[in-house]
Scaffold this motif. Structure first.
Motif, PDB file in Angstrom:
ATOM      1  N   TYR A   1      32.622  41.477  37.697  1.00  0.00           N
ATOM      2  CA  TYR A   1      33.739  41.741  36.794  1.00  0.00           C
ATOM      3  C   TYR A   1      33.893  40.621  35.778  1.00  0.00           C
TER       4      TYR A   1
ATOM      5  N   CYS B   1      35.874  50.823  37.402  1.00  0.00           N
ATOM      6  CA  CYS B   1      36.989  50.337  36.588  1.00  0.00           C
ATOM      7  C   CYS B   1      37.265  51.289  35.421  1.00  0.00           C
TER       8      CYS B   1
ATOM      9  N   ARG C   1      32.626  42.246  32.218  1.00  0.00           N
ATOM     10  CA  ARG C   1      33.723  43.051  31.671  1.00  0.00           C
ATOM     11  C   ARG C   1      33.990  42.636  30.230  1.00  0.00           C
TER      12      ARG C   1
END
Length: 212
Positions: A108, A25, A112
């Protein structure tokens, strides 16, 4: 919706990159809001309606084809992002692949740091699937606020749509501090201003950490 009614220019959203895993990412800085949902729930159509673009998020007649995490910057401001998470549910792929998708989604949502909120897209006629509840569980563990879009509201009469909204709201009563819910129709452009207000709140009102 007029730009004057929202604080960010969602029409200026543009593609940044796609990533197969959390490790691939973009840098974990700034602020972003992720969109998730079953493959046939209308997630891509919702993103396109919110940005007033016809093909920002690709729609497909083959649900679940997209297996990547897609990032969109709001114009030149790549520190404010919308994220299209892989659809899940009806994809004709091996079970092992589905389990990998789940693992990457879980990573995620839990890890994140720039993620400020999750927009969970559900077909108003088929809400709270097993996968929807799994996502809500991950969000609860991460103390991540969730805004639910009950999409395709135009498929039901007004009374039935409102009834479905109340039913979902009552089923999620214990999570009312974490979860908000609304009706949405990409076709009729219903509910766009309400979503923009929520996105503004998450992307602008939350503190934005500097990159490492």
């Amino acid at each position: 919706m007029s730009r004057l009614n929202s604080r960010l220019n969602y029409q200026a959203a543009c593609f940044i990159t796609s990533a197969p895993t959390l490790a691939k990412c973009p840098p974990d800085s700034g602020a972003e809001v992720a969109f998730a949902g079953r493959s046939n729930a209308g997630k891509s159509s919702a993103i396109n309606a919110l940005t007033r673009q016809k093909a920002l998020a690709r729609t497909s007649k083959t649900p679940g084809r997209t297996q990547l995490i897609n990032f969109f910057g709001l114009g030149e401001d790549s520190d404010r992002r919308l994220v299209d998470l892989p659809g899940y549910g009806y994809a004709k792929v091996p079970e092992q692949v589905k389990l990998e998708w789940q693992r990457h989604l879980s990573d995620y949502l839990r890890r994140r740091g720039s993620l400020r909120g999750l927009v969970l897209v559900m077909d108003v006629r088929h809400p709270l699937s097993e996968f929807d509840q799994t996502l809500l569980g991950w969000a609860d563990e991460a103390d991540m606020p969730v805004h639910i879009l009950l999409t395709k509201a135009d498929k039901l009469k007004s009374g039935a749509a409102k009834g479905a909204l109340q039913q979902v709201r009552s089923r999620l009563h214990e999570w009312e501090d974490l979860v908000s819910i609304q009706l949405f129709s990409a076709l009729k452009k219903q509910g766009i201003e309400e979503v923009h207000a929520r996105l503004d709140q998450w992307l602008l009102d939350a503190p934005v950490p500097a990159a490492d």
